[in-house]
Design a protein around this motif. Structure first.
Motif: not given
Length: 125
Positions: A11, A13, A38, A40, A87-88, A90, A120-124
């Motif tokens: 995770l 930012q 990747r 999504a 975020p895109e 992710t 998993l890569v989460t950009v949030s």
């Protein structure tokens, strides 16, 4: 066993950075191209970046200038440095090895395409 093992997801930012690694293991003699794809949620798997054994690379338009792919041929390892994450970006990121020449059993050599298990890569925020 010939396989690809990824690491480095997590995770982060928006605007942050992550570095993914993918190591090929087993009795491998050569790998033509290595790359990152990747997927999504609800979307098809897409190519992010790829690099040949000679160092030529190509990128998806959406990541060019932000992501950098590199490779250590001696270690059969490929990296993806991801900067200015959005975020895109992710998704689950998969490592790919194309035309992997490996000894799959004593005296038996095969030309394989390999996929990692995904990270998993989460950009949030």
């Amino acid at each position: 066993q010939v396989q690809l093992v990824e690491s480095g997801g997590g995770l982060v930012q928006p605007g942050g950075s992550l570095r993914l690694s993918c190591a090929a293991s087993g009795r491998i003699f050569s790998i033509n191209a290595m790359g990152w794809y990747r997927q999504a949620p609800g979307k098809q798997r897409e190519l992010v970046a790829a690099i040949t054994s000679g160092g030529r690379s190509n990128y998806a338009d959406s990541v060019r200038g932000r992501f950098t792919i590199s490779r250590d041929n001696a270690r059969n390892t490929v990296y993806l440095q991801m900067n200015s994450l959005k975020p895109e970006d992710t998704a689950v990121y998969y490592c790919n090895g194309d035309r992997v020449v490996a000894e799959t059993s004593p005296g038996e050599y095969r030309n394989l395409e390999l996929w990692g298990q995904g990270t998993l890569v989460t950009v949030s925020s």
